[in-house]
Design a protein around this motif. Structure first.
Motif, short mmCIF file in Angstrom:
data_model
loop_
_atom_site.label_atom_id
_atom_site.label_comp_id
_atom_site.label_asym_id
_atom_site.label_seq_id
_atom_site.Cartn_x
_atom_site.Cartn_y
_atom_site.Cartn_z
N THR A 96 0.82 -1.23 0.00
CA THR A 96 0.00 0.00 0.00
C THR A 96 0.84 1.27 0.00
O THR A 96 0.30 2.38 0.03
CB THR A 96 -0.93 0.01 1.22
OG1 THR A 96 -0.13 -0.02 2.41
CG2 THR A 96 -1.87 -1.18 1.19
N ASN A 127 -3.52 -0.40 -5.63
CA ASN A 127 -3.26 -0.80 -4.24
C ASN A 127 -3.14 0.36 -3.27
O ASN A 127 -3.37 0.19 -2.07
CB ASN A 127 -2.00 -1.66 -4.15
CG ASN A 127 -2.17 -3.00 -4.84
OD1 ASN A 127 -3.28 -3.55 -4.92
ND2 ASN A 127 -1.08 -3.56 -5.35
N ILE A 128 -2.76 1.54 -3.75
CA ILE A 128 -2.57 2.65 -2.80
C ILE A 128 -3.82 3.52 -2.80
O ILE A 128 -4.62 3.50 -3.73
CB ILE A 128 -1.33 3.49 -3.15
CG1 ILE A 128 -1.52 4.24 -4.47
CG2 ILE A 128 -0.09 2.62 -3.20
CD1 ILE A 128 -0.39 5.18 -4.78
N SER A 129 -3.96 4.32 -1.79
CA SER A 129 -5.13 5.17 -1.62
C SER A 129 -5.04 6.38 -2.54
O SER A 129 -3.96 6.93 -2.78
CB SER A 129 -5.24 5.64 -0.16
OG SER A 129 -6.25 6.60 -0.02
N VAL A 130 -6.21 6.79 -3.03
CA VAL A 130 -6.23 7.98 -3.89
C VAL A 130 -5.88 9.24 -3.11
O VAL A 130 -5.56 10.28 -3.69
CB VAL A 130 -7.62 8.16 -4.54
CG1 VAL A 130 -7.83 7.17 -5.65
CG2 VAL A 130 -8.73 8.06 -3.50
N HIS A 131 -5.95 9.16 -1.80
CA HIS A 131 -5.60 10.31 -0.98
C HIS A 131 -4.10 10.36 -0.66
O HIS A 131 -3.65 11.29 0.00
CB HIS A 131 -6.40 10.27 0.33
CG HIS A 131 -7.88 10.28 0.11
ND1 HIS A 131 -8.55 11.34 -0.43
CD2 HIS A 131 -8.82 9.31 0.35
CE1 HIS A 131 -9.84 11.07 -0.52
NE2 HIS A 131 -10.04 9.84 -0.05
N ASP A 132 -3.38 9.36 -1.11
CA ASP A 132 -1.94 9.32 -0.88
C ASP A 132 -1.30 10.51 -1.62
O ASP A 132 -1.65 10.84 -2.76
CB ASP A 132 -1.35 8.00 -1.37
CG ASP A 132 0.08 7.80 -0.90
OD1 ASP A 132 0.94 8.63 -1.26
OD2 ASP A 132 0.34 6.82 -0.18
N TYR A 135 0.03 9.63 -5.07
CA TYR A 135 -0.86 8.98 -6.03
C TYR A 135 -0.79 9.68 -7.40
O TYR A 135 -0.69 9.03 -8.43
CB TYR A 135 -2.29 9.01 -5.49
CG TYR A 135 -3.29 8.27 -6.35
CD1 TYR A 135 -3.50 6.91 -6.19
CD2 TYR A 135 -4.02 8.94 -7.33
CE1 TYR A 135 -4.43 6.22 -6.98
CE2 TYR A 135 -4.93 8.28 -8.13
CZ TYR A 135 -5.13 6.92 -7.95
OH TYR A 135 -6.04 6.25 -8.73
#
Length: 593
Positions: A96, A127-132, A135
């Motif tokens: 993530t 796999n990673i958050s769009v809020h990362d 991203y």
């Protein structure tokens, strides 16, 4: 007091050492090794950094930060496979986190594995958050990798444009640019090598080129397509090989031959002209190792269609009229010459040339020893009947000409015959650096050609007086577009500017007669002024400049006000803002007045 300060500093050092010891005792061993590795990276000691990060991973296995630092160190050492292994380990243990995907995608791109990089970036976006915070960075890297993997389709003009259009485009390029086009793509190279016009203009005058390269070009041209060959400053042995190549390739349709500043091998050169000189219409032999005697007696007779001849810097014989081959008119045929640029220092030679060339349209003569007064009667009463442009200069170093440089399409094909829409009569008359030229001579020129005269240049001619002003009003100069003169009174200048509204190019420099009043006449009477040069005129101020700029701001292309010291800085800045820096020229290096 100093003793107390020393004791205080000692206490501070002890407290700092104690604090550092406490901090070190609270830091884990792998972190200490990691910090050492970071220091090694700062020092660009990447081998030592890899060793330290490996030791840190032994103390703290699979830690993402340590893996990333070691992958970066491997990347600097160009050990991309090891760097990719660390990046893959980062993804496996923390799927993530964006760091592993960014590092792996970068390494795959460096390995030119753009398809695998796209796969990694897409996997990361899933796999990673769009809020990362990273991203968007992964999205940008994915887009860049996809552009490389699937580039936008290019439109090769060779596949779409008709042959005639491509031929027209290539014909507008210089020979050097055409050669560069052969490296663009295979289709461009195929077209260029097969296009007949590719080898029409072999111009090597601006650079040195080997005989082998010229041989290769002539091989592509197959001889029949070559229309021009131009070389400069070539030694005798090399030029002998080049001329022999022209013979071997049978370049029998050669129109233009330029051998300026060359050591000409006479035997090979004359053989070339005998075999393939029948179509040559333009020849430049400036500063070549030939005498005027050889040019007149051997070169010109071998070129029956020769119309344009340039022979500046060629040794002039004492008196060409006394040579044996000139006793009969049929011995020397020069009647085909229409454009001649030549240096002659014998008055009899010049008169002989004028008599032998009755069809001359453009003549440029330079002479240190002959004055225009010596040939004035011949020129005015005999030669001006057919001539369109005449230039006489006593400044040998003056290299300017009154006709353009030769070109395969622009000169040879268009100047063999006078255009039907051009009226007969003298169009341009230039006298440079000849004090013997007087007002009475000018009167003889103008009275014969005032209806057609468009260019009149009297440079450094101090004996003209007020004749030009009188001639401008009677019989008048209704077609005059270019005027260059100097050393005149204000009233004479104003009379000329008032009587010649068709002027477009005016040069009146270094004279007290050019004043603000004359500038006002220039602004009010001239219809379409393009170029103005009033260099060194001490009585012109910003007021006169302003009037001309306001009246002709839409047409002015060049204005030179250098050494006009009464024009203020404010006026120059204003004129520059209106016309632009490229139009206005104002240099004030030394004071002349």
């Amino acid at each position: 007091m100093l003793k107390r300060k020393a004791v205080t500093d000692s206490s501070s050092s002890k407290r700092q050492a104690k604090t550092t010891a406490i901090s070190s005792s609270s830091t884990e061993p792998w972190e200490l090794v990691l910090n050492d590795g970071k220091e090694a990276i700062k020092e660009k000691d990447f081998k030592r950094a890899v060793s330290l990060f490996t030791r840190a991973l032994e103390l703290k296995p699979n830690h993402a930060t340590v893996l990333e630092y070691r992958a970066a160190s491997y990347e600097k050492l160009d050990q991309l496979n090891l760097a990719l292994q660390d990046a893959t380990t980062m993804i496996r243990h923390d799927p993530t986190s964006a760091r592993g995907y960014l590092r792996a995608g970068k390494i795959l791109s460096l390995q030119k594995k753009h398809k695998s990089a796209v796969t990694i970036y897409k996997r990361g976006l899933k796999n990673i958050s769009v809020h990362d915070a990273r991203y968007q960075q992964i999205k940008d890297m994915l887009a860049a990798a996809e552009r490389i993997l699937h580039p936008s389709p290019t439109h090769d003009p060779m596949r779409y444009l008709p042959y005639d259009i491509m031929s027209t485009i290539f014909s507008m390029l210089s020979f050097e640019r055409r050669i560069q086009c052969t490296s663009v793509s295979q289709s461009w190279r195929s077209f260029a090598l097969s296009w007949p016009g590719m080898w029409r203009d072999l111009d090597f005058s601006d650079k040195k080129i080997s005989v082998a390269t010229i041989k290769k070009y002539l091989g592509h041209a197959k001889g029949r397509h070559v229309r021009r060959l131009s070389v400069r400053s070539v030694a005798r042995n090399k030029l002998d090989k080049i001329l022999q190549l022209l013979i071997d390739e049978d370049c029998q349709y050669l129109n233009i031959l330029e051998l300026s500043d060359c050591e000409i091998p006479v035997t090979t050169f004359l053989r070339l002209l005998r075999l393939i000189g029948k179509h040559i219409t333009y020849m430049n032999l400036d500063y070549a190792t030939l005498t005027m005697d050889a040019i007149v007696r051997q070169v010109i007779p071998r070129c029956p269609k020769l119309t344009h001849l340039t022979v500046n810097g060629v040794p002039d014989i004492a008196d060409i009229t006394k040579q044996a081959y000139t006793t009969a008119d049929n011995d020397v045929e020069l009647h085909q010459l229409t454009h001649v640029r030549i240096v002659m220092n014998d008055v009899n030679n010049i008169k002989w040339l004028l008599r032998k060339c009755p069809k001359l349209e453009l003549l440029d003569i330079k002479s240190e020893d002959v004055r225009f007064n010596d040939i004035a009667e011949t020129v005015i009463h005999e030669s001006l009947n057919s001539m369109r442009k005449f230039r006489f200069s006593r400044a040998i170093l003056d290299s300017s000409t009154i006709w353009p440089a030769a070109g395969v399409d622009s000169w040879v094909s268009k100047t063999n015959h006078r255009p039907s829409d051009t009226s007969d009569g003298l169009e341009a008359f230039y006298i440079v650096s000849d004090p013997s030229f007087t007002g009475s001579m000018l009167r003889g020129i103008v009275q014969r050609s005032f209806r057609t005269l468009k260019q009149l240049v009297l440079r450094d001619c101090r004996s003209v007086g007020d004749s030009l002003a009188h001639l401008a009003t009677s019989p008048g100069l209704p077609c005059l577009e270019k005027l260059e003169c100097g050393q005149m009174e204000e009233d004479d200048i104003r009379t000329i500017l008032t009587a010649c509204p068709t002027l477009q190019d005016v040069t009146i420099g270094f004279t007290i007669g050019m004043t603000d009043n004359a500038m006002s006449d220039l602004a009010a009477n001239v219809k379409k002024l393009k170029r103005l040069d009033i260099t060194g005129c001490p009585h012109v101020t910003g007021v006169g400049l302003e009037k001309v700029v306001k009246a002709h701001r839409s047409t002015l292309e060049k204005v030179n006000i250098s050494q006009c010291f009464r024009i203020s800085v404010d006026a120059i800045e204003w004129a520059t803002s209106v016309l632009g820096k490229r139009v206005l020229e104002a240099n004030f290096n030394t004071r002349s007045f």
